[in-house]
Write a protein that holds these residues in place. Structure first.
Motif, PDB file in Angstrom:
ATOM      1  N   VAL A  96       5.243  13.616  32.373  1.00 24.96           N
ATOM      2  CA  VAL A  96       4.452  12.663  31.757  1.00 24.96           C
ATOM      3  C   VAL A  96       5.753  11.768  31.532  1.00 24.96           C
ATOM      4  O   VAL A  96       6.498  11.694  30.782  1.00 24.96           O
ATOM      5  N   ASP A  97       5.707  10.430  32.072  1.00 21.65           N
ATOM      6  CA  ASP A  97       6.535   9.136  32.058  1.00 21.65           C
ATOM      7  C   ASP A  97       6.406   8.186  30.773  1.00 21.65           C
ATOM      8  O   ASP A  97       5.721   7.275  31.238  1.00 21.65           O
ATOM      9  N   ILE A  98       6.661   8.910  29.652  1.00 16.99           N
ATOM     10  CA  ILE A  98       6.438   8.171  28.433  1.00 16.99           C
ATOM     11  C   ILE A  98       7.594   8.467  27.593  1.00 16.99           C
ATOM     12  O   ILE A  98       7.962   9.198  27.527  1.00 16.99           O
ATOM     13  N   ALA A  99       7.995   7.406  27.024  1.00 17.42           N
ATOM     14  CA  ALA A  99       9.126   7.302  26.142  1.00 17.42           C
ATOM     15  C   ALA A  99       8.956   6.309  24.861  1.00 17.42           C
ATOM     16  O   ALA A  99       8.322   5.429  25.088  1.00 17.42           O
ATOM     17  N   VAL A 100       9.422   6.934  23.801  1.00 17.10           N
ATOM     18  CA  VAL A 100       9.191   6.187  22.564  1.00 17.10           C
ATOM     19  C   VAL A 100      10.565   6.039  21.937  1.00 17.10           C
ATOM     20  O   VAL A 100      11.413   7.065  21.691  1.00 17.10           O
ATOM     21  N   MET A 101      10.951   4.949  21.396  1.00 16.14           N
ATOM     22  CA  MET A 101      12.004   4.431  20.662  1.00 16.14           C
ATOM     23  C   MET A 101      11.849   3.754  19.462  1.00 16.14           C
ATOM     24  O   MET A 101      11.186   2.925  19.299  1.00 16.14           O
ATOM     25  N   PRO A 102      12.527   4.349  18.306  1.00 17.64           N
ATOM     26  CA  PRO A 102      12.407   3.848  16.885  1.00 17.64           C
ATOM     27  C   PRO A 102      13.058   2.471  16.777  1.00 17.64           C
ATOM     28  O   PRO A 102      14.245   2.553  17.255  1.00 17.64           O
ATOM     29  N   LEU A 103      12.362   1.589  16.136  1.00 16.04           N
ATOM     30  CA  LEU A 103      12.941   0.318  16.108  1.00 16.04           C
ATOM     31  C   LEU A 103      13.420  -0.368  14.647  1.00 16.04           C
ATOM     32  O   LEU A 103      13.662  -1.219  14.732  1.00 16.04           O
TER      33      LEU A 103
END
Length: 288
Positions: A96-103
């Motif tokens: 599953v090609d999803i990434a999340v980065m805290p900003l």
């Protein structure tokens, strides 16, 4: 440009991401979301694909600044923001090609200098239990196909297509669906919306007056087929040449997979998402 409609807002929810690796560079799309936490804080985040961030020695996100005297975009200007290349959480399923980065750390000193129309978590289709979707729906996705953007204003490019497989079904047993639309490199990470203006279908035989918007997925790949086509003898000695031909079919991971990725990012920081009231699938955004 006055941001007085939902359509205009969508042009300021995405960022152009440059990935500078050891031997090459690439361009992709990301979009900004925000979620409420149980402790009352807001959590801004960048959502994109794993492959958009993978292997980066330097990640640069390009934002549009806001004018100092008003909360409007300063078009024709751009702010390049360095992002920490490894500070992201990927969906636990490697396929599953999803990434999340805290900003929050990145935007702490820049929040008042950037014009960002963050998409609230409540816009996800998972948060809209009464959202009706048919087997074929018109979709809108926004991003930077082949790295392109407006060269004068630095705004992204919006495109439209239809769902090629029903949103209710996990294509191939994975949390994804196919889109019938031109998807090119650089479009990876583009948010996919149901965005209807004027009227929309709210039931099998019900047409509702008004508008609705729901975030239903994220573009990840384009489908190719290998083909052998004849070429002129003066061009090549061989009778045929093999190449990859685009099918105008894209692969998008669904809202459920986006929500799971966000939950993992938040929990990895020792936090929890706040329990929010759910909506009915109509417009959830308000222009600035």
């Amino acid at each position: 440009m006055n941001i007085d409609t939902i359509a205009k807002m969508l042009f300021f929810a995405t960022v152009r991401i440059e990935n500078h690796g050891a031997k090459s560079a690439s361009v992709g799309t990301g979009f900004i979301m925000t979620a409420s936490l149980e402790n009352g804080d807001q959590c801004p985040m960048l959502v994109t694909n794993k492959h958009v961030l993978a292997g980066a020695q330097q990640l640069v996100a390009h934002f549009i600044p806001r004018k100092p005297e008003a909360n409007v975009p300063d078009l024709g200007q751009a702010v390049a923001v360095d992002l920490p290349p490894t500070m992201y959480v990927g969906h636990p399923d490697p396929t599953v090609d999803i990434a999340v980065m805290p900003l929050a750390p990145t935007l702490l000193l820049l929040a008042n200098k950037l014009f960002i129309q963050a998409l609230p978590l409540s816009l996800l289709a998972t948060e809209l239990p009464d959202l009706y979707t048919d087997a074929i729906e018109e979709i809108t996705f926004v991003g930077y196909p082949n790295g392109h953007r407006d060269p004068m204003n630095f705004t992204p490019i919006a495109r439209r297509g239809i769902t090629a497989t029903p949103l209710q079904l996990d294509f191939g047993g994975k949390p994804m669906f196919l889109v019938d639309g031109s998807v090119f490199g650089g479009s990876s990470g583009s948010p996919v919306f149901l965005f209807n203006q004027g009227t929309y279908r709210s039931g099998p035989n019900v047409i509702t007056a008004g508008s609705r918007i729901a975030l239903v997925g994220i573009i990840a790949q384009t489908m190719l087929r290998n083909a052998q086509l004849p070429v002129a003898e003066e061009v090549a000695a061989t009778a045929h040449v093999k190449f990859a031909q685009e099918l105008n079919i894209g692969i998008a991971f669904n809202a459920k997979a986006i929500k799971e990725s966000i939950e993992l990012m938040v929990s990895s920081a020792g936090q929890h998402l706040a329990t929010a009231a759910t909506g009915d699938g109509v417009t959830e955004l308000s222009p600035a």
